[in-house]
Scaffold this active site. Sequence first.
Site, mmCIF file in Angstrom:
data_model
loop_
_atom_site.group_PDB
_atom_site.id
_atom_site.type_symbol
_atom_site.label_atom_id
_atom_site.label_comp_id
_atom_site.label_asym_id
_atom_site.label_seq_id
_atom_site.Cartn_x
_atom_site.Cartn_y
_atom_site.Cartn_z
ATOM 1 N N GLY A 125 -21.300 9.939 17.669
ATOM 2 C CA GLY A 125 -22.326 8.920 17.453
ATOM 3 C C GLY A 125 -22.161 7.741 18.393
ATOM 4 O O GLY A 125 -23.142 7.183 18.902
ATOM 5 N N CYS A 157 -21.748 15.713 4.791
ATOM 6 C CA CYS A 157 -21.486 14.298 5.068
ATOM 7 C C CYS A 157 -21.477 13.455 3.803
ATOM 8 O O CYS A 157 -20.893 12.375 3.786
ATOM 9 C CB CYS A 157 -22.514 13.765 6.063
ATOM 10 S SG CYS A 157 -24.224 14.004 5.537
ATOM 11 N N GLU A 184 -27.063 9.406 11.854
ATOM 12 C CA GLU A 184 -26.686 9.905 10.531
ATOM 13 C C GLU A 184 -25.266 10.439 10.658
ATOM 14 O O GLU A 184 -25.050 11.551 11.142
ATOM 15 C CB GLU A 184 -27.656 10.999 10.076
ATOM 16 C CG GLU A 184 -29.086 10.520 9.858
ATOM 17 C CD GLU A 184 -29.223 9.590 8.668
ATOM 18 O OE1 GLU A 184 -28.320 9.597 7.795
ATOM 19 O OE2 GLU A 184 -30.213 8.855 8.593
ATOM 20 N N GLY A 218 -24.222 13.808 12.953
ATOM 21 C CA GLY A 218 -22.922 14.362 13.300
ATOM 22 C C GLY A 218 -21.807 13.373 13.066
ATOM 23 O O GLY A 218 -21.885 12.513 12.182
#
Length: 477
Positions: free
Chosen positions: A193, A245, A210, A188
């Site tokens: 994070g 991403c 990630e 996310g």
Amino acid sequence: MASVGAAVRELRNAYAAGQTRSYEWRISQLKAIVKLIDENEKDIMEALHQDIGKPSFEAFVTEISLTKGACKLAISDLKKWMKPEKVSTTITSFPSSAEIVPEPLGVALIISAWNYPFLLSVDPVIGAIAAGNALVLKPSEIAPATSSLLARLLRQYLDSTAIRVVEGGVVETTNLLEQKWDKIFYTGSTRVGKIVMAAAAVNLTPVTLELGGKCPVIVDTTVDLEVTARRIIAGKWGCNNGQACISPDYIITVESFAPKLVDALKNTLEKFFGKDALQSADMSRIVNFSHFVRLTRLLDDPKVSDKIIHGGQRDEKHLKIEPTILLDPPTDSLIMMEEIFGPLLPIVTVQNMDEALEFVNSQPKPLAAYVFTKNKKFEKRAVASISAGGMVVNDTTLHLVTHTLPFGGVGESGMGSYHGKFSFDAFSHKKAVLYRGFRGDMSARYPPYTKKKQNLVRCLLNGDLLGVLYALLGWTR
């Protein structure tokens, strides 16, 4: 909170009983995932369409096929992954043997993202199961149809005493993070994070994060323009309409070359999505109204209103934004300061490739960086100088599908990696084991440390074999 705590205790009991450790259990669960996909492909694609308007072909290629491929690889290679690795020993422990034994970490928490809600949920689950862990999966509430489907299917196909799905939003995620885990795997935003990492720090729980970032695309003047344009567009608008991403976030190229690149991009966009891209059936929509507003805010920034050279049209009712290209937006504009995560693509111009590398390296480290060039010297220089989670030369995003490469970030774009065997490693502890018998017990190891013993040990540790021989014989040199 109580139910979450009870569920975690049940998972710990299952793990402590050794339920998840055997090869037979792991392989049965992996085969069940393949069966789940095969028997529910239509429902999975429908859920993806409900959540994000994902075209069926894109859903199959980027979600169903990749997940199934990851699972089949784990099934075929699991015995090899589980096998201890023999390693050499040194003279100081002679006689001995040694090996590295992969063991499961325990009970894992996997928090997945909304943009690839099936792939980013099940892919790490495959790694956790292959490594022998019990786990909780928390799908994204922003993709509710896929979340609901995962909760139902995992309960139906997998061992619910060791594998659970917890649905919900911020409250449920917060409750989960307050539990003690042996591994947390999060996909996310960087903002969340940091929250995950702070929660993990309370119990020193290892994390894989990630995240994302602004992924640059460097284009020099030597490229094949048509191929370059196709591959940039495929990685940007062909991957969830920029909501990925690893999607190209901005292009950087030489000022004199920019008009040619812009023309190639415009022409190819029309070929791919037609004159009215908002009507194309081959692009996902924006996931929800909140993200639509966020993206329109980037476009409505007064600093970039005169920088839009292609696209910019919006359809609020259907949550669509036309593929949009901007030329030389100011570096302090919102679109150049935030991760875009949508169908907007700025082009930044420089005078030469030295400036291009300097610009990229002045930014936070991205999850991915892309370089288009025929110049081998520049290619080598770019790969050596740019720090990024991953790089692709003369294409975009394809490192994601190469299971022999680790996929993950660096710096603000994340930590840890997965895919292929790297997924198994992400949920494993590599335990060092040294084996010795009862012979070969050297007296020099133990007190009292006489001069002879000290001389012997010094020669031994310095690798002076002749000195060792002299010391054993009591000779001096």
